[in-house]
Design an enzyme around this catalytic site. Sequence first.
Site, PDB file in Angstrom:
ATOM      1  N   GLU A 150       0.526  -1.118  -0.422  1.00  0.00           N
ATOM      2  CA  GLU A 150      -0.242   0.502   0.231  1.00  0.00           C
ATOM      3  C   GLU A 150       1.189   1.679  -0.005  1.00  0.00           C
ATOM      4  O   GLU A 150       0.292   2.443  -0.084  1.00  0.00           O
ATOM      5  CB  GLU A 150      -1.051  -0.130   1.035  1.00  0.00           C
ATOM      6  N   SER A 416     -46.632 -32.821  26.152  1.00  0.00           N
ATOM      7  CA  SER A 416     -47.217 -33.347  27.457  1.00  0.00           C
ATOM      8  C   SER A 416     -45.435 -32.655  28.526  1.00  0.00           C
ATOM      9  O   SER A 416     -45.691 -33.029  29.903  1.00  0.00           O
ATOM     10  CB  SER A 416     -46.685 -34.753  27.540  1.00  0.00           C
TER      11      SER A 416
END
Length: 740
Positions: A150, A416
């Site tokens: 860069e 249940s």
Amino acid sequence: MANRNDRRIEPSFDGPRNAADDDDFSVREEDRVVPSRRKAPAKRKSSKARATPRGRSRKPKRGLFGIFGRLVYWCFVLAIWGGIAAAGIVVYYGAKMPSATTWAIPDRSPNIKIVGVDGQLVANRGMTGGEAVGLHQMSPYIPQAVIAIEDKRFYSHFGFDPIGLARAVSTRFLNGRFTQGGSTLTQQLAKNLFLKPDRTLERKVQEVLLAMWLEQKHTKDQILEMYLNRVFFGSGSYGVEAASRRYFGKSSRDVTLAEAALLAGLLKAPSRLSPARDPKAAGDRAQLVLGAMRDQGMIGEKELANAMIAPATRVASFWTGSENYVADRVMQELPELIGEVQSDIVVDTTVDMTLQDLAEKSIRRLIDENGQKLNVSQGALVSIDNSGAVRAMVGGYDYSTSQFDRASEARRQPGSAFKPFVYMAALEQGRTPDSMRNDAPIKIGKWTPENYNGKYYGRVTLKTALAKSLNSVAAQLAMEVGPNAVVEAAHRMGIESELQPNVSISLGTSEVTPLELTAAYVPFANGGYRPEVHIIRRVTTTDGKVLYENTAGGGPRVISPEVVGMMNAMMTGAVEEGTAKKAAFAWPAAGKTGTSQNSRDAWFVGFTANLTTGVWFGNDDGKPMKKVTGGALPALAWHEFMVAAHEGVPMAALPGSWTPGSAAPEVAVESQPLDENTFPAAPQPARKQQPRPVEQVGAAGTAPQEQSSTASIRRPVPPGEVGGPPQRRETSILDVLLGN
């Protein structure tokens, strides 16, 4: 006589002219004010002279030095005017910026680091997605790779690189487009910190000015550190720590050379080059970064060769781990505990990442093996210890495909698995596990509850009825004690969802979440106390300042020790000989299965003296599974998880005790058609109702402490004191009909 010399002489233009006269009055051509139109007499050409073309005047010849000199001159002039124009532009746009004395580095978006009870990282949350890491802490390959690709003159320029800009402009003219960037790392940081991403001359000028200011105020290392902790690396990752966690599942401290090259390569186009989106493009770009590092002498040929053959990075398109369900839950609760997050914080949770991984693998494996065969696509698991701390929470099959948390947000019919609250209400009114009921077809108004597979067992004890999950007996008990008594008992135990006070509640028709249903079983496991269910233990700043700490300790007693003993004896039967036999393992355990109508939901919630765990399987769209019951996939997942969770843990018996035959069983009577309208409706208990605290137990099993009573527990008649002995008088269906 007049003198001869005084004789007037008149001018004459007709007489002959002599040479003397011409000499006295003639004017040379060069002395004339206005040149004469007469052509000068042609001179005789020498034999060596070249003939001049007719109609063209001959100009003096200039040398190469003269042409170069004039070129230098005009370039100098243009440079001066260009500099003046550039200075004017800088002054103009600079004047539109705030005073430099007001410039300041904006705070980095705070990061929320979420860790497990064992110190392992659960997730990072916040805008950045990762904590800030010092330049000296991260892998040295990362800054080297970024500088190489860069801004190779980063440590020599003053924030603005004229050479790099000239190179970018030249390639623009040669290739017709920008193939190289002219911005330095300092300029990129300035843009990220202060400016909008507009492609305008004004923004570029301001970027340069801010970059030069940054260079004056901070060292190169500080600038590089700020840049690496804020720059976007794609896939929602800001900063090297977030990117390292996202792509490699490790800290930036442990990043290798090949991985650092991949990270640096992303900066050109983070979203497009993300390995989560295009692994090949990310790998190709990483190769260029490695080459740049070699060319600049940062690495040698051997390091280059090893990095080139490193395996390609494979990452999911999104976070896939179930721990992200935990992180999302933490983020929901955090604002109520500490308000708005202003700086980086660390959230210590109760989750054990080892147990979390076990739970996730169990749910996934069972769905992978049985999904198509049994038409099941989703599952959830919650595990809570006796202090109310959530140890594991899996909200679905795969977080990457669905971030909806089925563990804490999905309300489904428990079937249940809700029956323990019905039986508990019955025991609190004087019944015992030995109480007899007739398991036979019954009709309550227009409702006819049927047993699974239509099978009935005749006279059975309540213990057997619960172990075999007999629907007819549960419906009878709900009619006997009243639906509102069942609702009150469930809310007292920890159910927070709204429950409908009708007889069908005995079969679990009101919807609940897996988290609250599992939490409501915890009092059975810890001896009758309802703790505060929590997932956050402590919140601190990065320097250790405590912002919040859970100090709730134990909870109030909500069941008497006798009822706890009887309920545990009954639910142990479900694991040892009932519907949950597949869940049994070497520890004393109890629990209850549940299956909603047409197998849309399958549950098993069970517990030991150490952990309470609930498991759910089903489909998001509510489609029925193929005969999947709570005793099948849920019991198997529970067994697999609990066996691993209890490895190496000293065995402990369930709390409470009950001796069969300790109370005389009541005489059973034949079931008769009943109408639920026989029982007057009672007011619906408020959600999240807090019962009267009678005894307090510490999280570590400390002695209970008496607390002042401010409200009485709402319970149906006959009233019974929580914590006292249960009433021994039982009420049968016949007693209800006769009004006894």
